[in-house]
Design a protein around this motif. Structure first.
Motif, short mmCIF file in Angstrom:
data_model
loop_
_atom_site.label_atom_id
_atom_site.label_comp_id
_atom_site.label_asym_id
_atom_site.label_seq_id
_atom_site.Cartn_x
_atom_site.Cartn_y
_atom_site.Cartn_z
N THR A 126 0.83 -1.20 0.00
CA THR A 126 0.00 0.00 0.00
C THR A 126 0.87 1.25 0.00
O THR A 126 0.59 2.22 -0.72
N PHE A 127 1.94 1.25 0.78
CA PHE A 127 2.84 2.40 0.85
C PHE A 127 3.52 2.63 -0.50
O PHE A 127 3.64 3.77 -0.96
N GLU A 131 -3.44 2.66 -3.68
CA GLU A 131 -4.63 1.87 -4.03
C GLU A 131 -5.19 2.40 -5.34
O GLU A 131 -5.57 3.57 -5.44
N SER A 132 -5.23 1.55 -6.36
CA SER A 132 -5.77 1.93 -7.67
C SER A 132 -7.13 1.28 -7.87
O SER A 132 -7.31 0.11 -7.55
N PHE A 133 -8.06 2.06 -8.38
CA PHE A 133 -9.41 1.53 -8.59
C PHE A 133 -10.15 2.36 -9.62
O PHE A 133 -9.78 3.51 -9.92
N ILE A 134 -11.19 1.75 -10.19
CA ILE A 134 -12.09 2.46 -11.11
C ILE A 134 -13.27 2.97 -10.29
O ILE A 134 -13.99 2.18 -9.68
N PRO A 135 -13.48 4.29 -10.22
CA PRO A 135 -14.64 4.81 -9.47
C PRO A 135 -15.94 4.32 -10.09
O PRO A 135 -16.12 4.39 -11.32
N TYR A 311 -0.54 6.84 -0.08
CA TYR A 311 -0.56 7.04 1.37
C TYR A 311 0.87 7.14 1.90
O TYR A 311 1.81 6.60 1.33
N GLY A 312 1.00 7.84 3.02
CA GLY A 312 2.27 7.88 3.72
C GLY A 312 2.54 6.57 4.42
O GLY A 312 1.67 5.68 4.48
N LEU A 317 -0.43 1.73 7.23
CA LEU A 317 -0.51 0.63 8.19
C LEU A 317 -1.94 0.18 8.47
O LEU A 317 -2.24 -1.02 8.38
N PRO A 318 -2.88 1.07 8.83
CA PRO A 318 -4.25 0.59 9.09
C PRO A 318 -4.91 -0.04 7.87
O PRO A 318 -5.74 -0.94 8.00
#
Length: 443
Positions: A126-127, A131-135, A311-312, A317-318
């Motif tokens: 994730t870092f 996160e890639s996605f199609i809206p 994300y940083g 992490l979450p």
């Protein structure tokens, strides 16, 4: 070549996870002063080993039977079935001499490491990649397959909510929340909202026919054309980027899949394209090749507008924890569906062949490799917690019973339980491997 890549990824991924799992037991045992006699990747069945080395009082090695691995902990009835050692007086450095709470931590060590590894992998992915996605808001509609149409979905439907919760990302429609069944989809069709129920046993059919026969991973787009290679039949026939296809062979088309379907039905034949170009309607004859293609690409990139959220380090992490928990809970829900008869066992369980084919795949893409390994790490943690003798979960159950009773269970009982556990696990291995081979042949 793709088969070798699948096998290599599976072998590497499982080897990493097995070593780390057993390292969890090893470190926990050493922390409490318990002697560990062996640390093996794969099993050295009948004493046959590919490699071994002795360091201190522990033998490290690689066995020939690639069904996992083990650590032989002194004074414990485990897969080694060393009953002779158990007949001797207990020594202070043995497993059986330690308090129950320490033994419990030792048995949970491997599961804890698998969970931590899974979270770490999802966190770092994730870092690094976001996160890639199609809206879902950009999607014109869905393209259901045979399974989707059976439950009432139609081409062009727009699914706006799952169980009353708004759909933000298009891939939510093929998530475990939907595929585990008993789900309500809110659909907009011709301006009207209606509810469609996803049955409890939907996964049985998805397992047989594939996810594309439920809802295609690729949303529908319009018939506006994007790139057209100059060497392809469509370009030579006069079709150009930006043209909007209105009809093929006189049949009106609304989505890209409509064009592809009619073209494929006319392999090695010419088709007529009615197109709109700059306000002018044209009719062009385009030859179709023997594969059923003409060499056009539709405007997926601009119409779907995939988004990536970065994300940083600490923000990631979450998200990693949530992904790990989702895999863990989905495994639990799947097992429950099998136990309650909603999903057939041969549809729910996958072995090494299916994992290599469908989880890792035939291309070596490092991001996918680590994502698959993270998924399997959490799945292994869940499976090892099942209360089956010979698994960590079985030992945990016996230790909890001991803590409640205030005294350990008898050695004879533990030996017999271990044998029962081995028979169960061996039967499960034969079942999943046979199931894998059957699926591979049928597909």
């Amino acid at each position: 070549m793709s088969g070798l890549i699948m096998a290599a990824q599976l072998l590497l991924g499982l080897s990493i996870l097995v070593i780390l799992h057993e390292l969890g037991h090893f470190l926990a045992a050493r922390a409490f002063g318990i002697k560990v006699e062996k640390f093996y990747l794969f099993f050295d069945a009948w004493g046959v080993k590919l490699f071994s080395i002795k360091r201190g009082d522990c033998e490290y090695g690689i066995g020939w039977l690639p069904l996992g691995g083990y650590v032989k902990i002194a004074g414990m009835i485990d897969e080694s079935m060393d009953t002779e050692q158990m007949k001797q007086p207990a020594q202070p450095w043995e497993f059986r001499s330690k308090p129950a709470w320490q033994r419990l931590i030792v048995m949970l060590g491997g599961v804890i490491v698998n969970i931590v590894v899974g979270i770490l992998i999802f966190w770092m992915l994730t870092f690094k990649y976001g996160e890639s996605f199609i809206p879902n808001s950009t999607v014109a509609g869905i393209n259901p397959g045979v399974i989707g149409k059976e439950i009432g979905l139609k081409q062009g439907d727009k699914v706006v909510a799952v169980n009353g919760k708004k759909v933000i990302r298009f891939d939510e429609l093929i998530s475990s929340q939907v595929l585990l069944g008993n789900t309500n989809l809110t659909v907009i069709r011709e301006g009207k909202a209606l509810d469609i129920k996803v049955p409890d046993n939907i996964l049985n059919k998805v397992s047989d026919l594939g996810i594309e026969e439920f809802i295609s991973r690729m949303p529908l787009v319009s018939t506006t054309l994007d790139s057209i290679p100059e060497t392809m039949p469509a370009y030579k026939a006069g079709v150009r980027k930006g043209d909007k296809v209105l009809a093929v062979n006189g049949q009106p088309v609304k989505y890209d899949v409509d064009v592809k379907r009619i073209v494929k039905q006319n392999k090695a034949k010419p088709v007529t394209f009615d197109i709109m170009r700059g306000g002018e309607q044209l009719s062009l004859t385009v030859p179709v090749d023997t594969a059923g293609t003409i060499g056009v690409y539709f405007n997926h990139v601009n119409e779907l507008r995939e988004q990536t959220i970065h994300y940083g380090l600490f923000e990631s992490l979450p998200i990693g924890i949530n992904q790990a928990w989702k895999v863990f809970s989905d495994n639990g829900k799947g097992i429950w569906k099998v136990l309650t008869g909603k999903i057939h066992a041969n549809k729910a369980f996958s072995g090494p062949v299916e994992i290599a084919r469908k989880v890792y795949g035939g291309e070596w893409i490092w991001a996918r490799f680590w994502a698959s390994t993270g998924f399997i790490s959490i799945a292994l943690a869940f499976m090892n917690l099942l209360p089956i003798p010979a698994l960590d979960g079985g030992h945990v159950v016996f230790l909890i019973i001991e803590m409640i009773k205030g005294k350990p269970l008898g050695d004879k009982f533990m030996e017999r339980a271990q044998i029962v556990g081995f028979v169960l696990l061996l039967s499960l291995m034969v079942f999943v491997l046979g199931n894998d081979i059957f699926k591979a042949i049928m597909q």
